[in-house]
Design a protein around this motif. Structure first.
Motif, PDB file in Angstrom:
ATOM      1  N   GLU A   1     -30.627 -44.443  26.907  1.00 42.37           N
ATOM      2  CA  GLU A   1     -29.328 -44.591  26.244  1.00 42.37           C
ATOM      3  C   GLU A   1     -28.829 -43.225  25.792  1.00 42.37           C
ATOM      4  O   GLU A   1     -29.623 -42.393  25.349  1.00 42.37           O
ATOM      5  N   LYS A   2     -27.527 -43.011  25.896  1.00 45.06           N
ATOM      6  CA  LYS A   2     -26.895 -41.775  25.432  1.00 45.06           C
ATOM      7  C   LYS A   2     -25.994 -42.119  24.247  1.00 45.06           C
ATOM      8  O   LYS A   2     -25.148 -43.010  24.346  1.00 45.06           O
ATOM      9  N   TRP A   3     -26.188 -41.418  23.137  1.00 45.23           N
ATOM     10  CA  TRP A   3     -25.460 -41.695  21.904  1.00 45.23           C
ATOM     11  C   TRP A   3     -24.786 -40.428  21.380  1.00 45.23           C
ATOM     12  O   TRP A   3     -25.217 -39.316  21.679  1.00 45.23           O
ATOM     13  N   ARG A   4     -23.737 -40.622  20.568  1.00 41.27           N
ATOM     14  CA  ARG A   4     -23.155 -39.523  19.784  1.00 41.27           C
ATOM     15  C   ARG A   4     -23.389 -39.844  18.316  1.00 41.27           C
ATOM     16  O   ARG A   4     -23.013 -40.922  17.838  1.00 41.27           O
ATOM     17  N   SER A   5     -23.996 -38.914  17.596  1.00 41.15           N
ATOM     18  CA  SER A   5     -24.288 -39.121  16.181  1.00 41.15           C
ATOM     19  C   SER A   5     -23.002 -39.188  15.372  1.00 41.15           C
ATOM     20  O   SER A   5     -22.124 -38.322  15.493  1.00 41.15           O
ATOM     21  N   GLY A   6     -22.892 -40.201  14.538  1.00 40.66           N
ATOM     22  CA  GLY A   6     -21.726 -40.311  13.671  1.00 40.66           C
ATOM     23  C   GLY A   6     -21.753 -39.300  12.551  1.00 40.66           C
ATOM     24  O   GLY A   6     -20.716 -38.957  11.986  1.00 40.66           O
ATOM     25  N   GLU A   7     -22.931 -38.798  12.229  1.00 43.42           N
ATOM     26  CA  GLU A   7     -23.060 -37.842  11.131  1.00 43.42           C
ATOM     27  C   GLU A   7     -22.799 -36.410  11.578  1.00 43.42           C
ATOM     28  O   GLU A   7     -22.061 -35.681  10.935  1.00 43.42           O
ATOM     29  N   SER A   8     -23.395 -36.016  12.718  1.00 42.31           N
ATOM     30  CA  SER A   8     -23.274 -34.623  13.161  1.00 42.31           C
ATOM     31  C   SER A   8     -22.354 -34.437  14.358  1.00 42.31           C
ATOM     32  O   SER A   8     -21.910 -33.334  14.640  1.00 42.31           O
TER      33      SER A   8
ATOM     34  N   VAL B   1     -20.818 -44.287  11.843  1.00 41.77           N
ATOM     35  CA  VAL B   1     -21.595 -45.060  12.806  1.00 41.77           C
ATOM     36  C   VAL B   1     -21.817 -44.259  14.082  1.00 41.77           C
ATOM     37  O   VAL B   1     -20.888 -43.641  14.606  1.00 41.77           O
ATOM     38  N   ASP B   2     -23.059 -44.257  14.601  1.00 44.64           N
ATOM     39  CA  ASP B   2     -23.341 -43.616  15.872  1.00 44.64           C
ATOM     40  C   ASP B   2     -22.637 -44.376  16.989  1.00 44.64           C
ATOM     41  O   ASP B   2     -22.508 -45.608  16.938  1.00 44.64           O
ATOM     42  N   ILE B   3     -22.180 -43.643  18.005  1.00 47.28           N
ATOM     43  CA  ILE B   3     -21.413 -44.241  19.099  1.00 47.28           C
ATOM     44  C   ILE B   3     -22.261 -44.274  20.364  1.00 47.28           C
ATOM     45  O   ILE B   3     -22.796 -43.246  20.792  1.00 47.28           O
ATOM     46  N   LEU B   4     -22.388 -45.443  20.958  1.00 48.22           N
ATOM     47  CA  LEU B   4     -23.116 -45.604  22.215  1.00 48.22           C
ATOM     48  C   LEU B   4     -22.196 -45.195  23.365  1.00 48.22           C
ATOM     49  O   LEU B   4     -21.137 -45.784  23.562  1.00 48.22           O
ATOM     50  N   LEU B   5     -22.596 -44.182  24.136  1.00 48.70           N
ATOM     51  CA  LEU B   5     -21.765 -43.661  25.220  1.00 48.70           C
ATOM     52  C   LEU B   5     -22.075 -44.322  26.562  1.00 48.70           C
ATOM     53  O   LEU B   5     -21.173 -44.653  27.308  1.00 48.70           O
ATOM     54  N   TRP B   6     -23.348 -44.464  26.873  1.00 54.16           N
ATOM     55  CA  TRP B   6     -23.725 -45.184  28.091  1.00 54.16           C
ATOM     56  C   TRP B   6     -25.202 -45.525  28.066  1.00 54.16           C
ATOM     57  O   TRP B   6     -25.968 -44.979  27.273  1.00 54.16           O
ATOM     58  N   THR B   7     -25.593 -46.441  28.946  1.00 52.34           N
ATOM     59  CA  THR B   7     -27.003 -46.736  29.150  1.00 52.34           C
ATOM     60  C   THR B   7     -27.276 -46.615  30.645  1.00 52.34           C
ATOM     61  O   THR B   7     -26.349 -46.623  31.456  1.00 52.34           O
ATOM     62  N   SER B   8     -28.542 -46.506  30.996  1.00 55.13           N
ATOM     63  CA  SER B   8     -28.885 -46.363  32.411  1.00 55.13           C
ATOM     64  C   SER B   8     -28.584 -47.630  33.200  1.00 55.13           C
ATOM     65  O   SER B   8     -28.578 -47.606  34.427  1.00 55.13           O
ATOM     66  N   GLU B   9     -28.304 -48.727  32.500  1.00 56.40           N
ATOM     67  CA  GLU B   9     -27.965 -49.978  33.178  1.00 56.40           C
ATOM     68  C   GLU B   9     -26.481 -50.330  33.073  1.00 56.40           C
ATOM     69  O   GLU B   9     -26.014 -51.238  33.743  1.00 56.40           O
ATOM     70  N   ASN B  10     -25.760 -49.607  32.217  1.00 57.43           N
ATOM     71  CA  ASN B  10     -24.344 -49.907  32.013  1.00 57.43           C
ATOM     72  C   ASN B  10     -23.596 -48.619  31.645  1.00 57.43           C
ATOM     73  O   ASN B  10     -23.780 -48.089  30.553  1.00 57.43           O
ATOM     74  N   PRO B  11     -22.742 -48.097  32.548  1.00 51.58           N
ATOM     75  CA  PRO B  11     -22.050 -46.836  32.269  1.00 51.58           C
ATOM     76  C   PRO B  11     -20.937 -46.952  31.229  1.00 51.58           C
ATOM     77  O   PRO B  11     -20.503 -45.948  30.673  1.00 51.58           O
ATOM     78  N   ASN B  12     -20.478 -48.160  30.958  1.00 52.70           N
ATOM     79  CA  ASN B  12     -19.402 -48.363  29.987  1.00 52.70           C
ATOM     80  C   ASN B  12     -19.761 -49.491  29.009  1.00 52.70           C
ATOM     81  O   ASN B  12     -19.128 -50.544  28.996  1.00 52.70           O
ATOM     82  N   PRO B  13     -20.766 -49.260  28.189  1.00 53.97           N
ATOM     83  CA  PRO B  13     -21.232 -50.342  27.317  1.00 53.97           C
ATOM     84  C   PRO B  13     -20.426 -50.453  26.026  1.00 53.97           C
ATOM     85  O   PRO B  13     -19.787 -49.494  25.593  1.00 53.97           O
ATOM     86  N   LYS B  14     -20.466 -51.617  25.438  1.00 53.22           N
ATOM     87  CA  LYS B  14     -19.947 -51.825  24.094  1.00 53.22           C
ATOM     88  C   LYS B  14     -21.144 -52.062  23.187  1.00 53.22           C
ATOM     89  O   LYS B  14     -22.064 -52.793  23.553  1.00 53.22           O
TER      90      LYS B  14
END
Length: 215
Positions: free
Chosen positions: A149-156, A32-45
């Protein structure tokens, strides 16, 4: 002794292979890709991700008379590139909306004049119009809102960004330019096709209005 030595060697090999596999985990497409932050929320779930409602706007007119067109990027390694791609997408969506309106106008003209699609082909006519006039009709369009939004790929494991923008243009100005250019364009096309009912053509063009949605 040889048998014991064989099993000792086999066990050691299995242990080493297991250790290597633990240190070099191969990610699968199911990760699963991991959501790191959004421009409206620095610590999102991820479970609490709420994107702005305006990212779905397409030809929506605000109470202050602005026609709004959202745009979305694909995945980019740089945030700035994602934003630029989203801005381009918003202009493409605005152009597509304009093209669909010209298709509608062409079909209305064709029905009123009683001519075949060989004389006024909505698909061909709309593409020619967009090529010639889209840039002029959409002049003055600008971006007013940006969400990323900033994400980390779960695959790579690589970082990527998604961007959404809201571009706006005064609705009355866009409609006025669309009407003026459509009048010029269809008068030229009617003359080329040998259509004589120019009064009817211009009556339809005078009635032409872009079908925006109200907010």
């Amino acid at each position: 002794m040889r048998c014991i030595s064989f099993f000792v060697a086999l066990f050691a090999t299995i242990f080493l292979l297991h250790d290597c596999s633990m240190n070099n985990t191969v990610r699968t497409k199911g990760d699963v890709d991991i959501l790191l932050w959004t421009s409206e929320n620095p610590n999102p779930k991820l479970s609490e991700l709420r994107r702005p409602g305006w990212i779905y706007n397409l030809a929506v007119v605000t109470p202050d008379g602005m026609a709004t067109f959202s745009g979305q990027s694909l995945k980019y390694s740089e945030e700035s590139n994602a934003i630029r791609a989203a801005e381009t997408d918003s202009r493409v969506r605005a152009s597509n909306f304009l093209q669909s309106e010209i298709v509608r106008l062409t079909e209305e003209l064709r029905g009123a004049l009683g001519v075949s699609s060989e004389i006024l082909n909505p698909s061909v006519i709309s593409r020619e119009y967009i090529t010639e006039y889209s840039e002029a009709v959409l002049s003055g369009m600008k971006t007013t809102k940006i969400y990323t939004e900033k994400w980390r790929s779960g695959e790579s494991g690589k970082i990527y960004y998604l961007a959404f923008v809201l571009s706006v243009i005064p609705a009355d100005g866009m409609e006025r330019r669309a009407k003026n250019t459509a009048t010029e364009f269809f008068n030229k096309k009617a003359a080329e096709a040998g259509i004589e009912q120019m009064d009817l053509v211009n009556k339809k063009l005078k009635e032409f209005k872009l079908q925006f949605k109200n907010q």
